[in-house]
Structure formats: structure tokens, C-alpha cells
Design an enzyme around this catalytic site. Structure first.
Site, short mmCIF file in Angstrom:
data_model
loop_
_atom_site.label_atom_id
_atom_site.label_comp_id
_atom_site.label_asym_id
_atom_site.label_seq_id
_atom_site.Cartn_x
_atom_site.Cartn_y
_atom_site.Cartn_z
CD GLN A 129 39.51 43.89 29.50
OE1 GLN A 129 39.16 44.96 29.03
NE2 GLN A 129 38.79 42.79 29.35
N GLY A 130 43.50 42.88 32.32
CA GLY A 130 43.51 41.90 33.39
C GLY A 130 42.20 41.89 34.16
CE1 TYR A 131 39.16 45.41 33.55
CE2 TYR A 131 37.02 44.95 32.60
CZ TYR A 131 37.95 45.85 33.04
OH TYR A 131 37.68 47.19 32.97
CB SER A 132 38.74 36.68 32.78
OG SER A 132 37.67 37.24 32.05
CB SER A 164 42.73 39.38 24.34
OG SER A 164 41.56 38.60 24.50
CD GLU A 247 34.90 44.95 25.28
OE1 GLU A 247 35.59 44.04 24.83
OE2 GLU A 247 34.42 44.95 26.43
CB SER A 384 28.97 33.74 29.95
OG SER A 384 28.17 34.01 31.09
#
Length: 419
Positions: A129-132, A164, A247, A384
Site C-alpha cells: 500500500q502506497g499511502y503515507s 508494510s 480494512e 494517528s
């Protein structure tokens, strides 16, 4: 409160229990009880067992290779696997099947479904997953990775981090800014990008416990076909949130199962150290037990809402705050029980497992120290605690939204920063 499952769901539970009993060794205690050298081999063979029995994607429509079952069968399966400490696939499967795959069944084009879904199930495509990003973690709308259309391909430049299992993947789904003329979430798109190309560099990151569980990913003129956009150009925000709903939804009732098992391990640790009569330790253990019951009944409520056609919504933010802060406190109590042993930890470790120790792991000081180190990140990854509390405050309590750089008196600051 009626927390009984429908008869059909309980019948399915019986089928799953019979299958697990037939397929697992008689002395099965959880994957963590296996020697480290045997765990990877078991994961590979167990994935085949799940695949052969149609359990990798039970809620997918049959036409895409799933079992065509309802959400409650998916929940029952997750509960039974979690109860016995059996993985539901590889860690990359959680990203490829549960997140991307489910999202494609809802928002993907016919061509995308036909091409990607069989390859997700077969394991040919291994996803991350390429989010952050370094300056856009929980604030996903601040994404700076750019994608520009060049003929029939997107050209991608930027960086993702805390990816991850990125070092094990050959495909990545990426949130990228495809329209820089608009602010925040309005100009984002959700792209499917192959990683085995010169424009993609993966750099594994060593975590505090000494394992590689995530990576940073750099894009330098990386390319993907123009058709590899899920949810339409500019629809990235909706697609990303649809994926996050999958998720959080599948975890509605399993958090209590997973963390309940860890509380049992913690109680056993206190018993081994002769501390179960200590009033303060007893109070901490009681707090842990009661918090797991909170997770349990909140999970039932969320599941009821989902089965009645509702969405997880703000419940996802509540659950994330509760389990992540519980996770940290649980491991802190473990450290306190171990005392000076944590300075020279010994025994088995967790081999970089992401959320909790491998079921069946021993109660060694190294095991607890490793997971305590990883737990420090629990209130950051997946959104967060600060961001989750903002969501709760704004969407549930109706509190005023935070001032943003692209709003009101902060607008000029935002323009200067962008420049």
C-alpha cells in the site's frame, strides 16, 4: 442485547471448525510455537489449504474467484482463524485480497476485475500500500507524490514511506496527486503500479526491534498504464476511504479475540513471576480484561450496523484509538512485570510480526520486548490517535474543524509553502 449469530452463520462456523481440525496438526498451538525456520514453509502450505477450500476471499463474488458469501461468514471465518492462531494468508494477502481486491469488486472496471483479481488470488501479484509520505502520513489529503498523464501512461514521481511488506511486493496501489491546481483531496487518484521497473526503488527500513517489516518506496519517472486508475481520475479520496472501510470492517469482532489471547499471556506472565497477588498488577490485569470486553461489545454493535446496511464510519476511529492505546499499555505492563529482564532480553522473538506476537509464542523477555518496541508505533500507523480524535470530534460531536493551511487566514501561508 442479543449477541447470538444467525443459525446459518453458526452452521458455517461448524464447517470451518471441522476443516481446521482436519487440516491442522493435533498438537497445534499457534504459528508462533513453530521454530522460526518452519514458519515460512507453513505459511506457504497453509495459503494453499485456504485457496483449495475457497477461504482466501469468501466474500468476493463467485465470478471473481470468491465464495460469494456474506459479510457475516467472513467475520465468522476471521474469528475462527484468530481463535486458533492460524493466519488467513500472508501479510501481503491482507493488502492484496482484503483491501485492494474488495475495493476492486466495488469500484473496479470490468477490465480491471478480469485482469487483477485472478492474479491477486493466485499470488502472482503481491501487493503493498502506497499511502503515507514523509509529510503526509495520517493527513493523507496532503499527498505530494505526482502523476502526470503522458500519452497512454501515467508518469509517477515522489516517495511513500512506512510501506508494510513493501520489500516483498511486486505491485503497489498508490495515492497520487494528478491535478495540482486543486487543493487537498480533490486532486487525488488511486493508481495501480508495477514495482518491477527501473523507476521504482524500495529501501527496507529496520525497526526498533531489529526486523524489516516496512520500507520506503521512491518513484522516479515510474510508469503505469492510463487504465490503471481505480474509481476514476480525481476519485482517489473516495477510493482510498472505501478501501479503509474494508480494512476496519473485517476487524469488527476479531480485535477482542486477538487481544483477549494476549491478556491471557500477560496473566500467565504475572503468574510465572509470582505477581498475581500484587494489588497494583491485579488492578492492571483487571483493566486489560475489561477493555477487551469493551472491544468485544463494540465489535458486536459495529457488526450489527454493517449487517443492516450501514457503514463503519466513525466507529472505525473509535476502535483504532481503543485498541492501539490498549496495545501500548498491555505491553508496558508486560515490561513492568519483567522488570530488569528487559535490559538483557532472551528467548524467542516475534520475527517482525506487525500487530501482536505470533499466536503460540513463548512468554520470553525477548518476545515481550520485541512487541513492546513495535507497540510504540500503534498510535501512529493506520491513522494517528490525534487524527482519529479529530474525526470523532468533528463528525460525531459536531465540533468546529481545525483551521487548515488552505482555509481562511492560513491560505497565504499555504500558497507560500506550496511555492
Amino acid at each position: 442485547m442479543d449477541i447470538t449469530y444467525p443459525e446459518a452463520a453458526e452452521a458455517y462456523r461448524g464447517e470451518i471448525r471441522a476443516l481446521l481440525e482436519a487440516e491442522l496438526p493435533e498438537d497445534w498451538q499457534g504459528i508462533g510455537a513453530l521454530p522460526a525456520a518452519e514458519q515460512e514453509e507453513f505459511l506457504s502450505s497453509w495459503r494453499k489449504v485456504l485457496s483449495d477450500n475457497g477461504l482466501l476471499a469468501v466474500s468476493w463474488p463467485e465470478e471473481f474467484g470468491g465464495a460469494g458469501l456474506s459479510s457475516i461468514e467472513q467475520v465468522v471465518l476471521n474469528e475462527e482463524l484468530m481463535r486458533l492462531g492460524v493466519p488467513d494468508g500472508t501479510e501481503n494477502d491482507a493488502l492484496g485480497i482484503k483491501l485492494l481486491g474488495n475495493t476492486l469488486t466495488v469500484l473496479g472496471t470490468d477490465e480491471q476485475k478480469e485482469y487483477f483479481l485472478p492474479r491477486v488470488l493466485s499470488g502472482e501479484h503481491v501487493w503493498c500500500q502506497g499511502y503515507s509520505e514523509p509529510e503526509a502520513g495520517s493527513d493523507l489529503a496532503g499527498t505530494r507524490t505526482r502523476a502526470v498523464l503522458d500519452g497512454d501512461e501515467w508518469v509517477i514521481n515522489g516517495q511513500k514511506t512506512w510501506t508494510s511488506q513493501g520489500h516483498n511486493a511486486n505491485w503497489i496501489f498508490v495515492i497520487a496527486r494528478t491535478d495540482p491546481t486543486v487543493t487537498k483531496h480533490k486532486g487525488l487518484s488511486f493508481l495501480l503500479v508495477p514495482m518491477d521497473q527501473p523507476g521504482v526503488e524500495v529501501r527496507p527500513i529496520l525497526n526498533a526491534a531489529g526486523y524489516v517489516a516496512f520500507s520506503e518506496v521512491f518513484f522516479t519517472d515510474a510508469r503505469t498504464p492510463a487504465s490503471h486508475v481505480v474509481g476514476g481520475v480525481g476519485g482517489g479520496w473516495k477510493t482510498a476511504n472505501t478501501l479503509l472501510g474494508f480494512e476496519r470492517g473485517v476487524r469488527a469482532t476479531t480485535d477482542a479475540v486477538r487481544f483477549g489471547r494476549e491478556v491471557e499471556r500477560l496473566i500467565e506472565l504475572a503468574r510465572e513471576r509470582g505477581l498475581t497477588a500484587d494489588p497494583r498488577i491485579r488492578a492492571e490485569l483487571a483493566w486489560c480484561w475489561s477493555r477487551v470486553q469493551t472491544m468485544r461489545f463494540r465489535g458486536y454493535r459495529a457488526l450489527t450496523k454493517l449487517l443492516n446496511g450501514g457503514s463503519y464510519g466513525v466507529d472505525g476511529s473509535f476502535s483504532k484509538v481503543i485498541w492501539s492505546e490498549f496495545f501500548q499499555r498491555l505491553t508496558e505492563i508486560g515490561m513492568e512485570i519483567l522488570g530488569l529482564e528487559v535490559l538483557t532480553p532472551s528467548g524467542g522473538g516475534n520475527d517482525g510480526i506487525l500487530v501482536t506476537p505470533n499466536p503460540g509464542s513463548d512468554n520470553s523477555s525477548r518476545c515481550w520486548t520485541d512487541i513492546a518496541l513495535y507497540a510504540r508505533a500503534a498510535t501512529i500507523y493506520g491513522g494517528s490517535s490525534q487524527i482519529q480524535r479529530n474525526i470523532i470530534g468533528e463528525q460525531l460531536l459536531g465540533l468546529p474543524k481545525e483551521p487548515r493551511l488552505d482555509d481562511g487566514p492560513f491560505q497565504d501561508i499555504g500558497r507560500r509553502r506550496s511555492a
